[in-house]
Write an enzyme that holds these catalytic residues in place. Structure first.
Site, mmCIF file in Angstrom:
data_model
loop_
_atom_site.group_PDB
_atom_site.id
_atom_site.type_symbol
_atom_site.label_atom_id
_atom_site.label_comp_id
_atom_site.label_asym_id
_atom_site.label_seq_id
_atom_site.Cartn_x
_atom_site.Cartn_y
_atom_site.Cartn_z
ATOM 1 N N ARG A 25 7.523 -10.552 7.607
ATOM 2 C CA ARG A 25 8.888 -10.218 8.026
ATOM 3 C C ARG A 25 9.072 -8.788 8.517
ATOM 4 O O ARG A 25 10.099 -8.486 9.110
ATOM 5 C CB ARG A 25 9.863 -10.518 6.881
ATOM 6 C CG ARG A 25 10.130 -12.004 6.711
ATOM 7 C CD ARG A 25 10.913 -12.300 5.443
ATOM 8 N NE ARG A 25 10.067 -12.068 4.276
ATOM 9 C CZ ARG A 25 10.483 -12.151 3.012
ATOM 10 N NH1 ARG A 25 11.745 -12.436 2.763
ATOM 11 N NH2 ARG A 25 9.654 -11.928 2.021
ATOM 12 N N ASP A 54 0.168 -20.254 2.823
ATOM 13 C CA ASP A 54 0.623 -19.752 1.522
ATOM 14 C C ASP A 54 -0.267 -20.324 0.441
ATOM 15 O O ASP A 54 -0.857 -21.395 0.614
ATOM 16 C CB ASP A 54 2.082 -20.139 1.270
ATOM 17 C CG ASP A 54 2.665 -19.268 0.169
ATOM 18 O OD1 ASP A 54 2.968 -18.099 0.443
ATOM 19 O OD2 ASP A 54 2.761 -19.737 -0.976
ATOM 20 N N ARG A 112 -0.705 -9.592 3.840
ATOM 21 C CA ARG A 112 0.598 -9.923 4.461
ATOM 22 C C ARG A 112 0.796 -9.177 5.775
ATOM 23 O O ARG A 112 1.896 -8.707 6.081
ATOM 24 C CB ARG A 112 1.751 -9.646 3.494
ATOM 25 C CG ARG A 112 2.386 -10.947 2.991
ATOM 26 C CD ARG A 112 3.557 -10.699 2.072
ATOM 27 N NE ARG A 112 3.155 -10.538 0.694
ATOM 28 C CZ ARG A 112 3.762 -9.728 -0.184
ATOM 29 N NH1 ARG A 112 4.781 -8.991 0.147
ATOM 30 N NH2 ARG A 112 3.332 -9.675 -1.426
ATOM 31 N N ARG A 116 10.076 -17.323 13.075
ATOM 32 C CA ARG A 116 10.594 -18.003 11.885
ATOM 33 C C ARG A 116 11.988 -18.568 12.144
ATOM 34 O O ARG A 116 12.305 -19.681 11.725
ATOM 35 C CB ARG A 116 10.631 -17.009 10.727
ATOM 36 C CG ARG A 116 10.993 -17.615 9.382
ATOM 37 C CD ARG A 116 10.882 -16.516 8.336
ATOM 38 N NE ARG A 116 11.123 -16.975 6.989
ATOM 39 C CZ ARG A 116 12.313 -17.113 6.446
ATOM 40 N NH1 ARG A 116 13.404 -16.864 7.164
ATOM 41 N NH2 ARG A 116 12.432 -17.505 5.191
ATOM 42 N N TYR A 123 2.831 -20.622 -11.136
ATOM 43 C CA TYR A 123 3.935 -21.231 -10.383
ATOM 44 C C TYR A 123 4.117 -22.704 -10.751
ATOM 45 O O TYR A 123 5.238 -23.213 -10.777
ATOM 46 C CB TYR A 123 3.679 -21.101 -8.877
ATOM 47 C CG TYR A 123 3.804 -19.683 -8.372
ATOM 48 C CD1 TYR A 123 5.051 -19.140 -8.075
ATOM 49 C CD2 TYR A 123 2.688 -18.878 -8.188
ATOM 50 C CE1 TYR A 123 5.184 -17.842 -7.613
ATOM 51 C CE2 TYR A 123 2.803 -17.569 -7.729
ATOM 52 C CZ TYR A 123 4.058 -17.059 -7.446
ATOM 53 O OH TYR A 123 4.183 -15.777 -6.996
HETATM 54 O O1 1CP Z 1 -0.533 -12.246 6.458
HETATM 55 C C1 1CP Z 1 -0.945 -12.764 5.397
HETATM 56 O O2 1CP Z 1 -1.328 -12.094 4.425
HETATM 57 C C2 1CP Z 1 -1.114 -14.269 5.353
HETATM 58 C C3 1CP Z 1 -0.027 -15.024 4.831
HETATM 59 C C4 1CP Z 1 0.284 -15.156 3.340
HETATM 60 C C5 1CP Z 1 -0.528 -15.024 2.190
HETATM 61 C C6 1CP Z 1 -1.968 -14.584 2.106
HETATM 62 C C7 1CP Z 1 1.554 -15.549 2.888
HETATM 63 C C8 1CP Z 1 2.698 -15.786 3.764
HETATM 64 N N1 1CP Z 1 1.505 -15.737 1.526
HETATM 65 C C9 1CP Z 1 0.259 -15.412 1.067
HETATM 66 C C10 1CP Z 1 -0.247 -15.493 -0.305
HETATM 67 C C11 1CP Z 1 0.723 -15.585 -1.432
HETATM 68 N N2 1CP Z 1 1.856 -16.345 -1.535
HETATM 69 C C12 1CP Z 1 0.526 -14.947 -2.670
HETATM 70 C C13 1CP Z 1 -0.688 -14.121 -3.018
HETATM 71 C C14 1CP Z 1 -0.651 -12.790 -2.368
HETATM 72 C C15 1CP Z 1 0.389 -11.859 -2.892
HETATM 73 O O3 1CP Z 1 0.315 -11.552 -4.083
HETATM 74 O O4 1CP Z 1 1.214 -11.413 -2.087
HETATM 75 C C16 1CP Z 1 1.598 -15.269 -3.507
HETATM 76 C C17 1CP Z 1 1.837 -14.815 -4.930
HETATM 77 C C18 1CP Z 1 2.432 -16.162 -2.782
HETATM 78 C C19 1CP Z 1 3.658 -16.843 -3.270
HETATM 79 C C20 1CP Z 1 4.789 -16.546 -2.373
HETATM 80 N N3 1CP Z 1 4.990 -17.171 -1.172
HETATM 81 C C21 1CP Z 1 5.761 -15.546 -2.510
HETATM 82 C C22 1CP Z 1 5.870 -14.587 -3.661
HETATM 83 C C23 1CP Z 1 6.855 -15.067 -4.668
HETATM 84 C C24 1CP Z 1 6.799 -14.253 -5.943
HETATM 85 O O5 1CP Z 1 6.638 -14.861 -6.995
HETATM 86 O O6 1CP Z 1 6.916 -13.015 -5.853
HETATM 87 C C25 1CP Z 1 6.597 -15.604 -1.375
HETATM 88 C C26 1CP Z 1 7.794 -14.764 -1.063
HETATM 89 C C27 1CP Z 1 6.078 -16.629 -0.556
HETATM 90 C C28 1CP Z 1 6.546 -17.014 0.797
HETATM 91 C C29 1CP Z 1 5.785 -16.333 1.876
HETATM 92 N N4 1CP Z 1 4.437 -16.541 2.093
HETATM 93 C C30 1CP Z 1 4.040 -15.800 3.174
HETATM 94 C C31 1CP Z 1 5.195 -15.099 3.683
HETATM 95 C C32 1CP Z 1 5.180 -14.206 4.882
HETATM 96 C C33 1CP Z 1 6.261 -15.451 2.857
HETATM 97 C C34 1CP Z 1 7.696 -14.995 3.024
HETATM 98 C C35 1CP Z 1 8.416 -16.151 3.627
HETATM 99 C C36 1CP Z 1 9.505 -15.771 4.580
HETATM 100 O O7 1CP Z 1 9.263 -15.645 5.794
HETATM 101 O O8 1CP Z 1 10.629 -15.678 4.086
#
Ligand code: 1CP
Length: 353
Positions: free
Chosen positions: A32, A78, A28, A41, A155
C-alpha cells in the site's frame, strides 16, 4: 523456464559466493505504500481478488521492480492462502486485517484437517508463479514463500490477528498433543506448498515465522523450531535456497544456523555483527534495517544502510559476502517510496566491490 538470470546476485549471496555488490529486496516491497498498488487494488475490489487473480498478482509483484533496481521479486500472495485452502474461509473485514470464518476450536477440528491439493485448491498461486516467471524473463529471481507452522497455527486457532495469542498458547499448554498434531499437518502443507511453488518456478523460498518470537524460549524450542528444521531439511536442494525469517529470533540463532536452511533472516533487535560472528560463515544472513528508519530523511536512511552493511562486514571477518540486505520486517503503508529509492541505491553504491 530455464532462461539464465540476468541478475543472479541474490542467489549468489545466498550461496555465499562473491557478488559485485550486496543484493537487496524488501519484505512487503509490493504494497500500500505504492500508489500504483493502491490503484490496482481499488480496481480489483479487494486484496483477495487481487491475490487470487494471477494476472493481478503478477502485476503487483512487478510494480516495485519498475521503480527500484531490486535484486529479487517476491510472489504477491499471503501466508493465509494455505489455511484458506484447508477450509477455514479467509476473509478481510474492512480495516481489520485477515480473519477466518471457521477457526479451529477443538481437537476434532484439528483431526479433520487435510493437506490441500496444490494444483487444484492453490492453483491460483502456482499460476501466478508461472506467469511472473514468464514476465520477469530472467531479469531477477522470484522468491516464493509460506508462513511458518507456528505462525499459521496462530491465525488458524485465533481466527485472526491478536496481541496476546492467548487461544493458541492455551492450546499449546493445555492440549500439547493436539497442538503438535496441528503443527505436523500444517508442516506437511507448508512443505507441499513450497515444493509446488518451486516446481512452478520459484527460485528461492522464504518461510515467515512472524510470531515465533512471541513464544518463551522453551515454548519456541517445542512449538516452532522443530517444524522450521523439518521444512529446511525436507526442502534442501542444490538449486533453490531456503531462507528462514523470524521476527524476534535472535535468542535462537545458533539453533537456526544449524537448521539446514541456506540463510537466516533476522530483525533489528540483533546487530548483524553479533549474528555474523555467531554464524561463523555457516549460512547466509538476511536483514536487518529497522523499517521505522524509513521515516527518517533520505540522508538519514543512507547512513543507517551503511551502518547495517558495515555491521555485517565487521562480524564476517571483514567480508561482505553472504549478506542479503533487507528490512528487519515489512514496509508499512505510510512509508515514502522516495526513501525506499534512497535505501536501494545506497545498498548498491556503498557495497560495490
Ligand atoms: O511484497 C511482499 O512482501 C509479498 C506479499 C506479502 C507477504 C510476503 C503479503 C501481502 N503478505 C505477506 C506475508 C504475510 N501475511 C505475513 C508474514 C510477513 C509479515 O510478518 O509481514 C503475515 C503475518 C501475513 C498476514 C497478513 N496478511 C496481515 C497481517 C495481519 C496481522 O496479524 O498483523 C495482513 C495485513 C495481511 C494482508 C496483506 N497481505 C499482503 C498485503 C500487501 C496485505 C495488506 C492488504 C491490503 O492491501 O489491504
Amino acid at each position: 523456464m530455464s532462461t539464465p538470470l540476468k541478475n543472479d546476485r541474490l542467489l549468489r549471496a545466498l550461496r555465499r559466493e562473491p557478488v559485485d555488490c550486496t543484493p537487496v529486496w524488501l519484505m512487503r516491497q509490493a504494497g500500500r505504500y505504492l500508489p500504483e498498488y493502491r490503484a490496482t487494488r481499488k480496481a480489483a475490489g479487494s486484496f483477495l481478488a487481487m491475490a487470487k487473480t494471477p494476472e493481478l498478482a503478477c502485476e503487483v509483484t512487478l510494480q516495485p521492480l519498475r521503480r527500484f533496481p531490486l535484486d529479487a521479486a517476491i510472489l504477491f500472495s499471503d501466508i493465509l492462502t494455505v489455511p484458506d485452502a484447508m477450509g477455514l474461509g479467509l476473509y478481510f473485514a474492512e480495516g481489520e486485517g485477515p480473519k477466518f470464518e471457521r477457526p479451529l476450536r477443538s481437537a476434532a477440528d484439528i483431526a479433520a484437517l487435510a493437506v490441500p491439493d496444490m494444483e487444484t485448491e492453490l492453483r491460483y498461486v502456482m499460476d501466478a508463479v508461472r506467469l511472473i516467471r514468464r514476465e520477469l524473463d530472467g531479469a531477477v529471481p522470484l522468491i516464493g514463500f509460506s508462513g511458518s507452522p507456528w505462525t499459521l497455527a496462530c491465525y488458524m486457532v485465533e481466527g485472526g490477528g491478536s496481541k496476546e495469542w492467548g487461544k493458541v498458547k492455551a492450546l499449546a499448554l493445555n492440549e500439547p498433543a493436539a497442538m503438535h498434531r496441528l503443527l505436523d499437518t500444517v508442516t506437511d502443507a507448508v512443505i507441499a506448498y513450497l515444493g509446488a511453488q518451486r516446481a512452478a518456478g520459484a527460485q528461492a523460498l522464504q518461510v515467515f515465522d512472524t510470531w515465533g518470537g512471541t513464544l518463551s524460549p522453551a515454548m519456541y524450542r517445542e512449538f516452532s523450531l522443530p517444524y522450521l528444521i523439518r521444512i529446511a531439511r525436507e526442502l534442501k536442494s542444490a538449486e533453490v535456497p531456503v531462507i528462514l525469517f523470524g521476527k524476534g529470533n535472535a535468542l535462537h540463532l545458533d539453533a537456526l544456523f544449524a537448521s539446514g536452511a541456506d540463510a537466516i533472516g533476522v530483525d533489528w533487535t540483533v546487530t548483524l555483527e553479533d549474528a555474523a560472528r555467531r554464524n561463523g560463515g555457516r549460512v547466509a544472513l538476511q536483514g536487518n534495517l529497522d523499517p521505522a528508519m524509513l521515516y527518517g530523511s533520505p540522508d538519514a536512511v543512507r547512513a543507517q544502510v551503511r551502518a547495517v552493511l558495515d555491521s555485517y562486514r565487521d562480524g564476517n571477518g571483514g567480508s561482505r559476502e553472504g549478506h542479503v540486505f533487507n528490512l528487519g520486517h515489512g514496509l508499512s503503508p505510510d512509508m515514502n517510496p522516495d526513501h525506499v529509492a534512497a535505501l536501494v541505491d545506497e545498498v548498491h553504491a556503498y557495497s560495490a566491490r
